[in-house]
Design a protein around this motif. Structure first.
Motif, PDB file in Angstrom:
ATOM      1  N   GLY A 187     -20.214 -10.820  -7.023  1.00  0.00           N
ATOM      2  CA  GLY A 187     -19.567 -11.028  -8.315  1.00  0.00           C
ATOM      3  C   GLY A 187     -18.123 -11.456  -8.264  1.00  0.00           C
ATOM      4  N   VAL A 188     -17.615 -11.840  -7.089  1.00  0.00           N
ATOM      5  CA  VAL A 188     -16.187 -12.146  -6.974  1.00  0.00           C
ATOM      6  C   VAL A 188     -15.785 -13.311  -7.871  1.00  0.00           C
ATOM      7  CG1 VAL A 188     -14.408 -13.011  -5.408  1.00  0.00           C
ATOM      8  CG2 VAL A 188     -15.932 -11.164  -4.674  1.00  0.00           C
ATOM      9  N   PHE A 189     -16.512 -14.420  -7.816  1.00  0.00           N
ATOM     10  CA  PHE A 189     -16.104 -15.607  -8.568  1.00  0.00           C
ATOM     11  C   PHE A 189     -16.494 -15.512 -10.039  1.00  0.00           C
ATOM     12  CE2 PHE A 189     -16.946 -16.879  -4.140  1.00  0.00           C
ATOM     13  CZ  PHE A 189     -15.627 -17.064  -3.764  1.00  0.00           C
ATOM     14  N   ALA A 190     -17.452 -14.663 -10.350  1.00  0.00           N
ATOM     15  CA  ALA A 190     -17.843 -14.449 -11.743  1.00  0.00           C
ATOM     16  C   ALA A 190     -16.763 -13.742 -12.542  1.00  0.00           C
ATOM     17  CB  ALA A 190     -19.143 -13.649 -11.798  1.00  0.00           C
ATOM     18  N   PRO A 204     -11.174 -22.305  -0.338  1.00  0.00           N
ATOM     19  CA  PRO A 204     -10.332 -22.498  -1.538  1.00  0.00           C
ATOM     20  C   PRO A 204     -10.575 -21.402  -2.564  1.00  0.00           C
ATOM     21  CG  PRO A 204     -12.218 -23.959  -1.643  1.00  0.00           C
ATOM     22  CD  PRO A 204     -12.310 -23.257  -0.309  1.00  0.00           C
ATOM     23  N   LEU A 205     -10.204 -20.197  -2.222  1.00  0.00           N
ATOM     24  CA  LEU A 205     -10.515 -19.026  -3.035  1.00  0.00           C
ATOM     25  C   LEU A 205      -9.748 -19.041  -4.357  1.00  0.00           C
ATOM     26  CD1 LEU A 205     -10.335 -16.543  -0.058  1.00  0.00           C
ATOM     27  CD2 LEU A 205     -12.428 -17.150  -1.283  1.00  0.00           C
ATOM     28  N   ALA A 206      -8.433 -19.052  -4.273  1.00  0.00           N
ATOM     29  CA  ALA A 206      -7.622 -19.067  -5.492  1.00  0.00           C
ATOM     30  C   ALA A 206      -7.865 -20.351  -6.285  1.00  0.00           C
ATOM     31  CB  ALA A 206      -6.143 -18.934  -5.139  1.00  0.00           C
ATOM     32  N   GLU A 207      -8.113 -21.440  -5.576  1.00  0.00           N
ATOM     33  CA  GLU A 207      -8.323 -22.725  -6.246  1.00  0.00           C
ATOM     34  C   GLU A 207      -9.628 -22.732  -7.043  1.00  0.00           C
ATOM     35  OE1 GLU A 207      -5.318 -22.928  -3.287  1.00  0.00           O
ATOM     36  OE2 GLU A 207      -7.409 -22.298  -3.070  1.00  0.00           O
ATOM     37  N   THR A 208     -10.652 -22.057  -6.532  1.00  0.00           N
ATOM     38  CA  THR A 208     -11.906 -21.962  -7.287  1.00  0.00           C
ATOM     39  C   THR A 208     -11.690 -21.170  -8.572  1.00  0.00           C
ATOM     40  OG1 THR A 208     -13.321 -22.217  -5.336  1.00  0.00           O
ATOM     41  CG2 THR A 208     -14.260 -21.037  -7.202  1.00  0.00           C
ATOM     42  N   VAL A 209     -10.890 -20.122  -8.494  1.00  0.00           N
ATOM     43  CA  VAL A 209     -10.535 -19.366  -9.702  1.00  0.00           C
ATOM     44  C   VAL A 209      -9.806 -20.267 -10.697  1.00  0.00           C
ATOM     45  CG1 VAL A 209      -9.053 -17.520 -10.564  1.00  0.00           C
ATOM     46  CG2 VAL A 209     -10.499 -17.127  -8.563  1.00  0.00           C
ATOM     47  N   VAL A 221     -15.050 -16.160 -14.901  1.00  0.00           N
ATOM     48  CA  VAL A 221     -15.967 -16.988 -15.696  1.00  0.00           C
ATOM     49  C   VAL A 221     -16.461 -16.176 -16.892  1.00  0.00           C
ATOM     50  CG1 VAL A 221     -18.188 -18.197 -15.681  1.00  0.00           C
ATOM     51  CG2 VAL A 221     -16.672 -18.336 -13.688  1.00  0.00           C
ATOM     52  N   PRO A 222     -16.403 -16.732 -18.106  1.00  0.00           N
ATOM     53  CA  PRO A 222     -16.902 -16.012 -19.281  1.00  0.00           C
ATOM     54  C   PRO A 222     -18.382 -15.669 -19.159  1.00  0.00           C
ATOM     55  CG  PRO A 222     -15.549 -17.886 -19.941  1.00  0.00           C
ATOM     56  CD  PRO A 222     -15.766 -18.017 -18.469  1.00  0.00           C
ATOM     57  N   GLN A 223     -18.793 -14.642 -19.865  1.00  0.00           N
ATOM     58  CA  GLN A 223     -20.164 -14.163 -19.760  1.00  0.00           C
ATOM     59  C   GLN A 223     -21.190 -15.205 -20.192  1.00  0.00           C
ATOM     60  OE1 GLN A 223     -20.212 -10.471 -21.970  1.00  0.00           O
ATOM     61  NE2 GLN A 223     -19.544  -9.283 -20.192  1.00  0.00           N
ATOM     62  N   GLY A 224     -20.842 -16.038 -21.127  1.00  0.00           N
ATOM     63  CA  GLY A 224     -21.796 -17.024 -21.614  1.00  0.00           C
ATOM     64  C   GLY A 224     -22.131 -18.110 -20.617  1.00  0.00           C
ATOM     65  N   TYR A 225     -21.416 -18.146 -19.497  1.00  0.00           N
ATOM     66  CA  TYR A 225     -21.631 -19.211 -18.509  1.00  0.00           C
ATOM     67  C   TYR A 225     -21.950 -18.657 -17.129  1.00  0.00           C
ATOM     68  CZ  TYR A 225     -19.356 -21.714 -22.279  1.00  0.00           C
ATOM     69  OH  TYR A 225     -19.031 -22.230 -23.519  1.00  0.00           O
ATOM     70  N   GLY A 226     -22.582 -17.509 -17.100  1.00  0.00           N
ATOM     71  CA  GLY A 226     -22.995 -16.934 -15.826  1.00  0.00           C
ATOM     72  C   GLY A 226     -21.972 -16.015 -15.196  1.00  0.00           C
ATOM     73  N   GLY A 227     -20.890 -15.721 -15.914  1.00  0.00           N
ATOM     74  CA  GLY A 227     -19.844 -14.880 -15.351  1.00  0.00           C
ATOM     75  C   GLY A 227     -19.888 -13.455 -15.868  1.00  0.00           C
ATOM     76  N   LEU A 228     -18.888 -12.693 -15.449  1.00  0.00           N
ATOM     77  CA  LEU A 228     -18.742 -11.304 -15.876  1.00  0.00           C
ATOM     78  C   LEU A 228     -17.669 -11.149 -16.941  1.00  0.00           C
ATOM     79  CD1 LEU A 228     -18.911  -9.627 -12.346  1.00  0.00           C
ATOM     80  CD2 LEU A 228     -20.722  -9.700 -14.072  1.00  0.00           C
ATOM     81  N   LEU A 237     -19.300 -24.196 -14.810  1.00  0.00           N
ATOM     82  CA  LEU A 237     -19.014 -22.790 -14.514  1.00  0.00           C
ATOM     83  C   LEU A 237     -20.180 -22.014 -13.912  1.00  0.00           C
ATOM     84  CD1 LEU A 237     -16.599 -21.560 -17.317  1.00  0.00           C
ATOM     85  CD2 LEU A 237     -16.134 -22.755 -15.175  1.00  0.00           C
ATOM     86  N   PRO A 238     -21.435 -22.233 -14.319  1.00  0.00           N
ATOM     87  CA  PRO A 238     -22.511 -21.473 -13.669  1.00  0.00           C
ATOM     88  C   PRO A 238     -22.566 -21.672 -12.161  1.00  0.00           C
ATOM     89  CG  PRO A 238     -23.302 -22.430 -15.712  1.00  0.00           C
ATOM     90  CD  PRO A 238     -21.939 -23.009 -15.462  1.00  0.00           C
ATOM     91  N   GLY A 239     -22.311 -22.894 -11.697  1.00  0.00           N
ATOM     92  CA  GLY A 239     -22.314 -23.151 -10.256  1.00  0.00           C
ATOM     93  C   GLY A 239     -21.169 -22.475  -9.537  1.00  0.00           C
ATOM     94  N   LEU A 240     -19.996 -22.405 -10.189  1.00  0.00           N
ATOM     95  CA  LEU A 240     -18.860 -21.718  -9.584  1.00  0.00           C
ATOM     96  C   LEU A 240     -19.109 -20.215  -9.515  1.00  0.00           C
ATOM     97  CD1 LEU A 240     -15.810 -23.549 -11.237  1.00  0.00           C
ATOM     98  CD2 LEU A 240     -16.773 -23.921  -8.969  1.00  0.00           C
ATOM     99  N   ALA A 241     -19.628 -19.630 -10.589  1.00  0.00           N
ATOM    100  CA  ALA A 241     -19.872 -18.192 -10.609  1.00  0.00           C
ATOM    101  C   ALA A 241     -20.913 -17.785  -9.580  1.00  0.00           C
ATOM    102  CB  ALA A 241     -20.326 -17.761 -12.009  1.00  0.00           C
ATOM    103  N   ALA A 242     -21.930 -18.629  -9.393  1.00  0.00           N
ATOM    104  CA  ALA A 242     -23.020 -18.305  -8.463  1.00  0.00           C
ATOM    105  C   ALA A 242     -22.685 -18.620  -7.015  1.00  0.00           C
ATOM    106  CB  ALA A 242     -24.278 -19.053  -8.878  1.00  0.00           C
ATOM    107  N   GLY A 243     -21.556 -19.280  -6.778  1.00  0.00           N
ATOM    108  CA  GLY A 243     -21.190 -19.629  -5.405  1.00  0.00           C
ATOM    109  C   GLY A 243     -21.865 -20.881  -4.904  1.00  0.00           C
ATOM    110  N   ALA A 244     -22.589 -21.579  -5.768  1.00  0.00           N
ATOM    111  CA  ALA A 244     -23.230 -22.822  -5.342  1.00  0.00           C
ATOM    112  C   ALA A 244     -22.203 -23.922  -5.112  1.00  0.00           C
ATOM    113  CB  ALA A 244     -24.253 -23.261  -6.392  1.00  0.00           C
TER     114      ALA A 244
END
Length: 316
Positions: free
Chosen positions: A51-54, A86-91, A57-64, A107-114
């Protein structure tokens, strides 16, 4: 004011620490430095599963949801283990792309780590553009998705591979929230720096307990103890600033946290190098992975002077 993590946040930090301790991050870092991203991508997927990248990300797009305090908790552990990528950059990318229809697309791809994302800093250089699947380049007329990156440029940290991005690709939007994204990137960088400094301190304390001179551990020498105490004090002073900034997310407070945490990590790196002696200079010794990280984060996304100017302008 006293900032304390709750039981759930402490358990989250402990879980990440256990995961990363078992992951042999020094081997992952060295592979990433050579351009071999496979071990790093595997670790990235595990972090996304936790759940790090989530957290950005808002909940409506796969995030927390947008949870900056929890994000800071996670990034302290990422810094403690010098996780590459690119940890901070992904955020920052998640914040830049936070409005529909871009949010639904990316955003769903970023939250899921894809997807790994990077963002060009002022000057056009981006961290790990050769590894990222999403490369963002802010420009005066909007936010662009950059095409293929330029050649890799060396960084102070071999695991932070710099590439040049040009705003010559697809225009994603005209008015991206760059200032808000910058605050999130700086918060993540500050938390990483704090974790890096804590790891350097722990490794140095363990070293001075093992290393003997004149028949006693060098950690028993008063001068050594004073250096370590100064480093510990600087890191512990930075900690509440990082989490306080995560609560407010005011740009000036984030800049103060970034300045203080990066200065503390850099000071601890100098102490670690001094107390390790010549072995600290060798690339084969794992300490070097944290030393170079502290040096690179020191100026990433805002030099000390730039952060200091922002703090002074806000009257903090």
């Amino acid at each position: 004011m006293h900032f304390a993590l709750d039981a759930e946040q402490r358990a989250f930090a402990d879980a990440l620490h256990a995961m990363l301790t078992a992951a042999d991050t020094p081997a992952v870092i060295r592979a990433w430095s050579r351009g071999d991203h496979a071990p790093g991508r595997a670790l990235w997927s595990r972090l996304a599963g936790a759940g790090v990248f989530a957290l950005a990300v808002p909940q409506g797009y796969g995030g927390l949801g947008l949870l900056p305090v929890d994000l800071a908790v996670a990034f302290v552990e990422l810094g403690r283990h010098a996780v590459p990528g690119p940890l901070a950059e992904t955020v920052g990318a998640a914040v830049l792309l936070g409005e529909p229809p871009l949010a639904r697309r990316f955003l769903p791809g970023l939250a899921a780590g894809a997807d790994l994302a990077t963002v060009a800093a002022p000057g056009g250089y981006a961290v790990d553009g050769d590894a990222a699947s999403l490369r963002l380049c802010p420009a005066p007329d909007g936010l662009y998705r950059a095409a293929d990156p330029g050649p890799v440029r060396r960084s102070l940290d071999p695991a932070r591979r710099l590439t040049r991005l040009s705003p010559a690709g697809d225009l994603l939007c005209r008015d991206a929230p760059y200032d808000r994204a910058l605050a999130w990137i700086r918060l993540a960088t500050a938390a990483q720096a704090l974790g890096t400094g804590l790891a350097l301190l722990d490794r140095t304390v363990a070293h001075v307990r093992r290393r003997t001179q004149f028949g006693v551990p060098i950690g028993s020498f008063q001068a050594v103890g004073h250096r370590l105490a100064d480093a510990k004090t600087a890191l512990e002073f930075a900690r509440p600033l990082v989490f306080g900034a995560a609560v407010s997310m005011r740009p000036a407070e984030v800049a103060a946290a970034k300045l203080t945490a990066c200065e503390a990590a850099y000071r601890t790196a100098r102490t670690a190098l001094h107390l390790h002696g010549a072995i600290g200079y060798t690339a084969e010794y794992d300490l070097s992975l944290w030393l170079t990280k502290a040096r690179a984060l020191h100026a990433a996304w805002g030099t000390p002077q730039q952060c200091r100017d922002l703090v002074l302008a806000a009257g903090l």
